[in-house]
Design an enzyme around this catalytic site. Structure first.
Site, PDB file in Angstrom:
ATOM      1  CG  ASP A  84     -52.431 -52.797 -28.054  1.00 59.91           C
ATOM      2  OD1 ASP A  84     -51.991 -53.370 -29.068  1.00 59.91           O
ATOM      3  OD2 ASP A  84     -53.625 -52.524 -27.883  1.00 59.91           O
TER       4      ASP A  84
ATOM      5  CG  ASP B  55     -56.456 -49.025 -25.541  1.00 63.38           C
ATOM      6  OD1 ASP B  55     -56.577 -50.259 -25.700  1.00 63.38           O
ATOM      7  OD2 ASP B  55     -56.205 -48.242 -26.473  1.00 63.38           O
TER       8      ASP B  55
END
Length: 525
Positions: A46, A282
């Site tokens: 990401d 996350d």
């Protein structure tokens, strides 16, 4: 026959690996993930929190259609105060506009990775949304898209502030939407991002950047961070079918406007192409993709759900520790392969020899105390040192195949040597004690030859280890002959030993070639 020491050694090596990883601020929640991480060939990242620091800043506001700058700032201040969800985007807006007006908020729609916008409803039908323009205005966004792309190509994140007729948690009606301004934000690239990406590139690991932001923005940031082939990007909102996602997973490096569902589909698509996939994330929206990946890595600063399902948690939320983590995984598995080779040579040899002496009219030539010496110098002591030394080579092939390629030649060479020794002894009339002595010397020599192969490529540690084990074996036979039931070597015994040892020296390379080039190549084909 059972390599019980290998079970203990494996547990010790993996436990030491976990302890070493903890020094790099990595919490290993699944012990097997160390091996998986060492074999990863594709890493899905990401953008936020890995390439960038995860903190955003508001660069500028671009009013649209002659809108008033002060009024827009007031709306943004009201939105950030009402939507205090702790996201990096809203934190950046709130920091830039900290003084909200005295407006009564009647309804809020929090940010969602699926809808890619958030909004709030205030008194007097003042309904505002902030998010990705493509998802707010849909096909109507093409009017102002060129202006937005101008900033996106610089690596900035572009959000649209718009006024809507009504606020729904599902979708915005683009027909009644009035674009008010473009909110320009930017990420800060981590100082060590370039070195981290360079490491993975040199290790042959494919990197895929998956983000919910504009693909042009993500690609620009990835290129600045040193990601190879970052210009190869795609807008995931254009990928409508599983087939198109599978094709894009193989073709592109950067994926923008990715929904949580598409993240999962991308991981599945990459895995279906016989890749071992690691995934970093996350957020709650990353959980399905994290669970699907072969090795999942979460940031400690992320959500509880992401940390719970992940195999490894980066306690300092710093992606730059990943190279050290991968190196540690490779050290564990590479060294275990070497040590397992030594154990399996002995295990397979013992089984084959036991079967052989069931069907021949000869006494079993070994005493238990003699195997104690052989095992100590060719397995126990070497495997301990080999298992804990630095070794960051890339792992190729499957664990059991790699081990059998090296252990089977040694095991068969040992068995053939003992069978030939039995035949020669019957012909020359050696006593049982003389046969036992010759068997110990011949087996020790062949086992040390296997250790020689396992220690390659040689370095100072390996040279010292091999020479020490050879010296220890010879010294034990000379110093403690009664303990190990060794008789003095006569001239006929010496002649037979020289012939058999020379035969073993030539036999081992032939068997190595046979198993590696013939047997395992055919099984692979």
């Amino acid at each position: 026959m059972i390599p019980e020491g290998l079970v203990l050694l494996t547990s010790v090596v993996l436990a030491v690996g976990v302890i070493r990883l903890s020094r790099h601020k990595a919490l290993v929640q699944e012990l097997y993930s160390i091996e998986t991480l060492a074999r990863v060939d594709t890493l899905c990242l990401d953008k936020t929190g890995t390439i960038t620091e995860g903190k955003m800043q508001t660069d500028s506001i671009v009013p649209l259609g002659g809108q008033n700058q002060a009024e827009i700032e007031k709306i943004l201040a009201a939105l950030s105060a009402s939507l205090d969800d702790g996201t990096p985007t809203m934190n950046a807006v709130k920091e830039a506009f900290p003084n909200p007006p005295d407006w009564k908020c009647e309804k809020t729609v929090p940010f969602s990775s699926a809808r890619k916008w958030s909004g709030a409803c205030f008194q007097h039908e003042r309904n505002y949304v902030l998010g990705a323009g493509e998802f707010i205005m849909r096909e109507h966004f093409k009017i102002i898209k060129p202006q937005a792309e101008k900033y996106a190509k610089r690596g900035q994140r572009v959000l649209l502030l718009a006024k809507v007729k009504s606020l729904s948690a599902d979708i915005v009606d683009p027909s009644g939407t009035i674009p008010l301004a473009l909110v320009i934000l930017s990420d800060r690239i981590r100082p060590n991002a370039r070195e981290t990406l360079k490491y993975f590139r040199h290790q042959g690991v494919n990197l895929k950047v998956i983000s919910g932001d504009s693909p042009a923005t993500v690609a620009n940031i990835a290129e600045k961070a040193g990601l190879e082939n970052a210009v190869s990007y795609v807008d995931a909102s254009t990928l409508k079918t599983d087939e198109s996602i599978k094709a894009a997973a193989e073709k592109y490096t950067v994926f923008g406007r990715v929904t949580p569902k598409q993240k999962l589909q991308l991981v599945k698509a990459i895995k279906s192409q016989n890749h071992i996939v690691a995934m970093t994330g996350d957020g709650v929206n990353d959980v399905p993709a994290l669970k699907e990946s072969d090795c999942s890595i979460a940031m400690a600063s992320g959500s509880d759900a992401a940390r719970t399902v992940s195999n490894i948690v980066l306690l300092n939320s710093d992606f730059s520790s990943m190279p050290r983590i991968v190196d540690e995984g490779r050290r564990c598995i590479n060294n275990l392969q070497r040590s397992a080779t030594l154990f399996l040579v002995k295990a397979i040899f013992s089984a084959l020899t036991a079967i052989f002496f069931i069907f021949v009219s000869c006494n079993y030539p070994f005493q238990p105390i003699q195997f104690t010496l052989i095992n100590a110098v060719s397995i126990g002591i070497p495997s301990f040192f080999l298992a804990l030394e630095p070794n960051c080579e890339r792992i190729h092939g499957r664990f059991i195949v790699n081990v059998l390629k090296k252990s089977l030649p040694g095991a068969f060479a040992l068995t053939i040597n003992i069978a030939l020794l039995s035949a020669v002894s019957m012909f020359l009339g050696f006593t049982d004690k003389e046969i036992s002595t010759m068997a110990v010397i011949l087996t020790g020599y062949t086992e040390l030859f296997v250790l020689f192969q396992v220690c390659r490529p040689f370095n100072t540690r390996h040279i010292v280890l091999f020479v020490s084990m050879a010296f220890l074996f010879v010294a034990a036979l000379i110093k403690f002959p009664n303990l190990f039931e060794i008789t003095p070597v006569t001239l006929p015994m010496l002649a037979a030993l020289i012939v058999l040892m020379l035969f073993a020296t030539f036999l081992m390379p032939v068997l190595y070639h046979f198993f590696q080039k013939v047997i395992f190549r055919k099984s692979k084909a």
